[in-house]
Design a protein around this motif. Structure first.
Motif, PDB file in Angstrom:
ATOM      1  N   SER B  70       0.807  -1.214   0.000  1.00 55.63           N
ATOM      2  CA  SER B  70       0.000   0.000   0.000  1.00 55.63           C
ATOM      3  C   SER B  70       0.844   1.271   0.000  1.00 55.63           C
ATOM      4  O   SER B  70       0.321   2.362  -0.087  1.00 55.63           O
ATOM      5  N   LYS B  71       2.169   1.114   0.100  1.00 56.28           N
ATOM      6  CA  LYS B  71       2.984   2.330   0.087  1.00 56.28           C
ATOM      7  C   LYS B  71       4.455   2.059  -0.214  1.00 56.28           C
ATOM      8  O   LYS B  71       4.923   0.935  -0.160  1.00 56.28           O
ATOM      9  N   PHE B  72       5.142   3.154  -0.540  1.00 59.96           N
ATOM     10  CA  PHE B  72       6.591   3.123  -0.672  1.00 59.96           C
ATOM     11  C   PHE B  72       7.192   3.333   0.720  1.00 59.96           C
ATOM     12  O   PHE B  72       6.602   3.996   1.570  1.00 59.96           O
ATOM     13  N   VAL B  78      19.695   4.040   7.581  1.00 58.35           N
ATOM     14  CA  VAL B  78      20.604   2.888   7.618  1.00 58.35           C
ATOM     15  C   VAL B  78      21.133   2.564   6.217  1.00 58.35           C
ATOM     16  O   VAL B  78      22.322   2.357   6.008  1.00 58.35           O
ATOM     17  N   ASN B  79      20.189   2.509   5.266  1.00 64.88           N
ATOM     18  CA  ASN B  79      20.555   2.264   3.872  1.00 64.88           C
ATOM     19  C   ASN B  79      19.675   3.117   2.979  1.00 64.88           C
ATOM     20  O   ASN B  79      18.470   3.234   3.225  1.00 64.88           O
ATOM     21  N   ASN B  80      20.246   3.668   1.937  1.00 62.33           N
ATOM     22  CA  ASN B  80      19.450   4.454   0.997  1.00 62.33           C
ATOM     23  C   ASN B  80      18.740   3.534   0.008  1.00 62.33           C
ATOM     24  O   ASN B  80      18.994   3.559  -1.187  1.00 62.33           O
ATOM     25  N   VAL B  81      17.847   2.725   0.571  1.00 62.69           N
ATOM     26  CA  VAL B  81      17.086   1.757  -0.224  1.00 62.69           C
ATOM     27  C   VAL B  81      15.617   2.148  -0.176  1.00 62.69           C
ATOM     28  O   VAL B  81      15.049   2.320   0.910  1.00 62.69           O
ATOM     29  N   ILE B  82      15.017   2.315  -1.342  1.00 62.69           N
ATOM     30  CA  ILE B  82      13.579   2.601  -1.416  1.00 62.69           C
ATOM     31  C   ILE B  82      12.880   1.331  -1.884  1.00 62.69           C
ATOM     32  O   ILE B  82      13.378   0.626  -2.760  1.00 62.69           O
ATOM     33  N   TYR B  83      11.739   1.052  -1.270  1.00 65.95           N
ATOM     34  CA  TYR B  83      11.081  -0.217  -1.593  1.00 65.95           C
ATOM     35  C   TYR B  83       9.568  -0.113  -1.524  1.00 65.95           C
ATOM     36  O   TYR B  83       9.019   0.846  -0.972  1.00 65.95           O
ATOM     37  N   LEU B  84       8.926  -1.096  -2.138  1.00 68.22           N
ATOM     38  CA  LEU B  84       7.492  -1.280  -1.959  1.00 68.22           C
ATOM     39  C   LEU B  84       7.317  -2.063  -0.667  1.00 68.22           C
ATOM     40  O   LEU B  84       7.838  -3.176  -0.532  1.00 68.22           O
ATOM     41  N   LYS B  85       6.602  -1.460   0.265  1.00 69.14           N
ATOM     42  CA  LYS B  85       6.432  -2.124   1.565  1.00 69.14           C
ATOM     43  C   LYS B  85       5.353  -3.209   1.454  1.00 69.14           C
ATOM     44  O   LYS B  85       4.214  -2.923   1.087  1.00 69.14           O
ATOM     45  N   SER B 127      16.741  11.358  -1.194  1.00 69.44           N
ATOM     46  CA  SER B 127      15.761  12.312  -0.675  1.00 69.44           C
ATOM     47  C   SER B 127      14.791  12.749  -1.765  1.00 69.44           C
ATOM     48  O   SER B 127      13.574  12.746  -1.573  1.00 69.44           O
ATOM     49  N   ASP B 128      15.335  13.119  -2.920  1.00 71.86           N
ATOM     50  CA  ASP B 128      14.489  13.587  -4.019  1.00 71.86           C
ATOM     51  C   ASP B 128      13.460  12.538  -4.423  1.00 71.86           C
ATOM     52  O   ASP B 128      12.267  12.807  -4.517  1.00 71.86           O
ATOM     53  N   VAL B 129      13.970  11.328  -4.660  1.00 69.84           N
ATOM     54  CA  VAL B 129      13.085  10.272  -5.162  1.00 69.84           C
ATOM     55  C   VAL B 129      12.068   9.885  -4.091  1.00 69.84           C
ATOM     56  O   VAL B 129      10.866   9.795  -4.352  1.00 69.84           O
ATOM     57  N   TYR B 130      12.556   9.698  -2.872  1.00 72.52           N
ATOM     58  CA  TYR B 130      11.663   9.226  -1.821  1.00 72.52           C
ATOM     59  C   TYR B 130      10.591  10.273  -1.495  1.00 72.52           C
ATOM     60  O   TYR B 130       9.414   9.920  -1.294  1.00 72.52           O
ATOM     61  N   GLU B 131      11.000  11.528  -1.482  1.00 76.31           N
ATOM     62  CA  GLU B 131      10.013  12.586  -1.203  1.00 76.31           C
ATOM     63  C   GLU B 131       8.911  12.607  -2.254  1.00 76.31           C
ATOM     64  O   GLU B 131       7.747  12.880  -1.959  1.00 76.31           O
ATOM     65  N   SER B 132       9.295  12.308  -3.508  1.00 80.09           N
ATOM     66  CA  SER B 132       8.292  12.355  -4.582  1.00 80.09           C
ATOM     67  C   SER B 132       7.378  11.133  -4.566  1.00 80.09           C
ATOM     68  O   SER B 132       6.311  11.125  -5.152  1.00 80.09           O
ATOM     69  N   LEU B 133       7.819  10.080  -3.874  1.00 80.91           N
ATOM     70  CA  LEU B 133       7.043   8.832  -3.896  1.00 80.91           C
ATOM     71  C   LEU B 133       6.260   8.584  -2.604  1.00 80.91           C
ATOM     72  O   LEU B 133       5.186   7.986  -2.626  1.00 80.91           O
TER      73      LEU B 133
END
Lengths: 169, 169
Positions: B70-72, B78-85, B127-133
């Motif tokens: 339901s979200k990113f 800890v790690n600059n990893v963005i994921y589908l939770k 930061s840029d990508v995560y903020e937009s997602l």
């Protein structure tokens, strides 16, 4: 959705194939080195469940089969495709035949078991690469005991849907 | 040889994940979008046959389980990893636990079910990508009925060794 049926050879053969694919095969990043038993065919999510059952039935009627590779070969002049030639065997031929009957789709091609290592090459590049490889003696022999049903993602890459053990219920 | 155990979500989720991975995940070409149940562990050709049997035994004790996204989210700082939770469920937790016990290897991490869509990002890019997602609402829900045992090739890519149907003998 597009599906296909392949054999993944052992890591040793895959690493060997990738050492060439990296330079000569635009599909390098889309699928691991493989021997195609049934080329891409369309099926829905529902249809594929039935198809998977049928492949399972086919697979369990066989016993693990030998994969022998002793040389490089090419589909030129029809296609500038360079591949590891997998020695044709009755089992591979029959397995391919059974899979083709199950899906009863598409044209009939002569089945030439192979693991592609280069494709979409220009005539000159194909000549250069193939000439440098064709006299090389190579030798791999192993038993294959599983086949894989894959589906293709929108980016062209392939994911495994299911593995079928040969000769196991 | 290095092995791992994953769930491949449906093509819909994989295509969605790849639309981000293409830009933000250096592993984009090495493995399809996946949820890791057991991270890479070393085993020999012989050991893996025994391990495969154990995973088969584990898989058949479960019933197909739900994957809800339901979200990113992100593992930063800890790690600059963005994921589908992927929403944690008792079944996922238990499956992960059973697999960990079977291999009894490595450190214990808190198990956070996820499908990576970006990694190795600089702090700014993250930061840029995560903020937009992060404020985007997304919704996927599906049943997972299989898990996959993979091995890694020398080029870093992964091949499926075997598929295990959940709840099937």
């Amino acid at each position: 959705m597009k599906f296909g049926v392949v054999v993944f050879p052992s890591k040793a053969i895959q690493d060997f194939a990738n050492s060439y694919r990296k330079r000569y095969d635009p599909n390098y990043a889309l699928i691991p080195p493989h021997l195609t038993l049934k080329t891409g065919f369309e099926a829905t999510d529902l249809e594929i469940q039935d198809i998977a059952k049928k492949i399972h039935e086919i697979a369990k009627n066989y016993t693990p089969f030998s994969l022998r590779i002793s040389k490089f070969s090419s589909f030129a002049p029809v296609n500038n495709v360079i591949y590891l030639k997998v020695e044709p065997t009755e089992v591979l031929e029959q397995l391919h035949h059974d899979l083709r009957l199950t899906f009863s789709s598409g044209q009939e091609y002569n089945f030439v078991p192979h693991i592609t290592i280069g494709q979409n090459l220009s005539d000159d590049e194909h000549s250069d690469v193939y000439e440098s490889l064709r006299m090389n003696k190579i030798g791999f022999e192993e038993m294959a005991d599983r086949i894989h049903l894959l589906y293709q993602l929108e980016n062209g890459s392939w994911t495994v849907y299911e593995t079928f053990r040969i000769g196991k219920d």
